[in-house]
Design an enzyme around this catalytic site. Structure first.
Site, PDB file in Angstrom:
ATOM      1  N   LYS A  10     -53.113  13.785 -13.072  1.00 42.60           N
ATOM      2  CA  LYS A  10     -53.183  12.335 -13.243  1.00 42.60           C
ATOM      3  C   LYS A  10     -54.533  11.821 -12.731  1.00 42.60           C
ATOM      4  O   LYS A  10     -55.275  12.531 -12.050  1.00 42.60           O
ATOM      5  CB  LYS A  10     -52.027  11.695 -12.482  1.00 42.60           C
ATOM      6  CG  LYS A  10     -50.618  12.068 -13.010  1.00 42.60           C
ATOM      7  CD  LYS A  10     -49.551  11.355 -12.170  1.00 42.60           C
ATOM      8  CE  LYS A  10     -48.141  11.651 -12.616  1.00 42.60           C
ATOM      9  NZ  LYS A  10     -47.149  10.906 -11.796  1.00 42.60           N
ATOM     10  N   PHE A  58     -41.442  -0.866 -10.902  1.00 43.23           N
ATOM     11  CA  PHE A  58     -42.813  -0.344 -10.793  1.00 43.23           C
ATOM     12  C   PHE A  58     -43.382   0.114 -12.135  1.00 43.23           C
ATOM     13  O   PHE A  58     -44.464   0.698 -12.189  1.00 43.23           O
ATOM     14  CB  PHE A  58     -42.861   0.808  -9.773  1.00 43.23           C
ATOM     15  CG  PHE A  58     -41.886   1.937 -10.076  1.00 43.23           C
ATOM     16  CD1 PHE A  58     -42.216   2.953 -10.964  1.00 43.23           C
ATOM     17  CD2 PHE A  58     -40.642   1.976  -9.472  1.00 43.23           C
ATOM     18  CE1 PHE A  58     -41.327   3.977 -11.250  1.00 43.23           C
ATOM     19  CE2 PHE A  58     -39.731   3.008  -9.759  1.00 43.23           C
ATOM     20  CZ  PHE A  58     -40.086   4.003 -10.648  1.00 43.23           C
ATOM     21  N   ARG A  91     -42.346  22.791 -11.139  1.00 42.13           N
ATOM     22  CA  ARG A  91     -41.737  21.676 -10.396  1.00 42.13           C
ATOM     23  C   ARG A  91     -41.704  21.980  -8.901  1.00 42.13           C
ATOM     24  O   ARG A  91     -41.978  21.106  -8.080  1.00 42.13           O
ATOM     25  CB  ARG A  91     -40.298  21.407 -10.880  1.00 42.13           C
ATOM     26  CG  ARG A  91     -40.169  20.737 -12.219  1.00 42.13           C
ATOM     27  CD  ARG A  91     -40.599  19.295 -12.228  1.00 42.13           C
ATOM     28  NE  ARG A  91     -39.756  18.375 -11.492  1.00 42.13           N
ATOM     29  CZ  ARG A  91     -39.830  17.048 -11.591  1.00 42.13           C
ATOM     30  NH1 ARG A  91     -40.723  16.476 -12.410  1.00 42.13           N
ATOM     31  NH2 ARG A  91     -39.067  16.275 -10.878  1.00 42.13           N
ATOM     32  N   THR A  97     -40.874  13.965  -6.086  1.00 41.88           N
ATOM     33  CA  THR A  97     -41.535  12.803  -6.706  1.00 41.88           C
ATOM     34  C   THR A  97     -42.229  11.933  -5.661  1.00 41.88           C
ATOM     35  O   THR A  97     -43.379  11.525  -5.835  1.00 41.88           O
ATOM     36  CB  THR A  97     -40.466  11.963  -7.447  1.00 41.88           C
ATOM     37  OG1 THR A  97     -39.773  12.814  -8.365  1.00 41.88           O
ATOM     38  CG2 THR A  97     -41.102  10.804  -8.181  1.00 41.88           C
ATOM     39  N   ARG A 108     -47.935  17.755  -4.375  1.00 40.00           N
ATOM     40  CA  ARG A 108     -47.747  16.322  -4.084  1.00 40.00           C
ATOM     41  C   ARG A 108     -47.715  16.047  -2.586  1.00 40.00           C
ATOM     42  O   ARG A 108     -48.215  15.016  -2.120  1.00 40.00           O
ATOM     43  CB  ARG A 108     -46.456  15.842  -4.757  1.00 40.00           C
ATOM     44  CG  ARG A 108     -46.584  15.746  -6.278  1.00 40.00           C
ATOM     45  CD  ARG A 108     -45.241  15.577  -6.943  1.00 40.00           C
ATOM     46  NE  ARG A 108     -45.350  15.110  -8.314  1.00 40.00           N
ATOM     47  CZ  ARG A 108     -44.311  14.865  -9.098  1.00 40.00           C
ATOM     48  NH1 ARG A 108     -43.085  15.062  -8.657  1.00 40.00           N
ATOM     49  NH2 ARG A 108     -44.490  14.434 -10.332  1.00 40.00           N
ATOM     50  N   ASN A 122     -48.977  10.681  -7.184  1.00 40.23           N
ATOM     51  CA  ASN A 122     -48.607  12.046  -6.785  1.00 40.23           C
ATOM     52  C   ASN A 122     -49.364  13.120  -7.560  1.00 40.23           C
ATOM     53  O   ASN A 122     -48.888  14.236  -7.707  1.00 40.23           O
ATOM     54  CB  ASN A 122     -47.084  12.221  -6.852  1.00 40.23           C
ATOM     55  CG  ASN A 122     -46.512  11.763  -8.176  1.00 40.23           C
ATOM     56  OD1 ASN A 122     -47.250  11.573  -9.137  1.00 40.23           O
ATOM     57  ND2 ASN A 122     -45.209  11.591  -8.231  1.00 40.23           N
ATOM     58  N   HIS A 125     -48.180  15.556 -12.994  1.00 36.97           N
ATOM     59  CA  HIS A 125     -46.895  15.432 -13.682  1.00 36.97           C
ATOM     60  C   HIS A 125     -46.456  16.823 -14.101  1.00 36.97           C
ATOM     61  O   HIS A 125     -47.285  17.633 -14.515  1.00 36.97           O
ATOM     62  CB  HIS A 125     -47.014  14.553 -14.935  1.00 36.97           C
ATOM     63  CG  HIS A 125     -45.815  14.675 -15.833  1.00 36.97           C
ATOM     64  ND1 HIS A 125     -44.649  13.984 -15.603  1.00 36.97           N
ATOM     65  CD2 HIS A 125     -45.582  15.474 -16.905  1.00 36.97           C
ATOM     66  CE1 HIS A 125     -43.755  14.339 -16.521  1.00 36.97           C
ATOM     67  NE2 HIS A 125     -44.288  15.238 -17.320  1.00 36.97           N
TER      68      HIS A 125
END
Ligand code: IDP
Ligand code: MG
Length: 167
Positions: A10, A58, A91, A97, A108, A122, A125
């Site tokens: 990101k 959000f 993951r 998250t 993260r 974070n 993705h």
């Protein structure tokens, strides 16, 4: 079970120069990179990608975040990783998250933060299950951009197609 999964670095990950670190961490999984490209994220793409969150308070900030509006990088690095149990492996490495709840050694946990506006920045993705991976990979990539036959394809003929070529 061999799987494919969508990974996005990101805009905060790019701004913080974390690309190399994140790719090194991802290489621990021994998965293969099946596709990679830089993408300028349109509002439409961001909204479609996060449509499961459209009712959240959000949501608008999240869409701006993915487009890079909160950072000076209006782009993300989109990748498809492929291999045994790819979705869970990535993951786990990504972490929870909420970056404050993520394992400190996860990507993260190590690099994420919560902004004063409450956005979870974070840095990465990762698809969370097979149907989400399929939806997301088809959203971000064309079949020819992926180095394996990710999903069934068909060939269509488009007449009067105009596209950019080198001049
Ligand atoms: P995931 O990225 O771990 O799959 P999702 O629930 O799909 O989590 O949320 C997508 C993204 O939306 C998160 O990565 C994070 O950037 C943001 N997000 C999720 N939940 C919250 C929240 O409660 N507050 C602020 N941002 C959130
Ligand atoms: Mg998700």
């Amino acid at each position: 079970m061999k799987q494919q999964t969508l990974i996005l670095i990101k805009p905060d990950g790019l701004v913080k120069s974390l690309t190399g670190n994140i790719l090194t961490r991802l290489s621990e999984t021994k998965l293969e990179i099946a596709a990679a490209k830089m993408v300028r994220v349109t509002p439409e793409l961001a909204r479609e990608h996060y449509k499961h969150l459209q009712d959240k308070p959000f949501f608008n900030e999240l869409i701006e975040y993915l487009q890079g509006k909160l950072h000076s990088r209006r782009k993300v690095l989109a990748m498809v990783y492929w291999g045994e149990n790819a979705i869970q492996k990535v993951r786990e490495l990504a972490g929870a998250t909420n970056p404050e709840e993520a394992e400190p050694t996860s990507i993260r946990g190590a690099y994420g933060r919560i902004t004063s506006k409450g956005v979870y920045e974070n840095v990465i993705h990762a698809s969370s299950n097979e149907s989400e991976a399929e939806r997301e990979i088809k959203l971000w990539f064309e079949p020819d951009e992926i180095i394996l036959d990710a999903y069934p394809v068909k060939t269509i003929t488009i007449e009067k197609l105009s596209k950019k070529v080198w001049s």
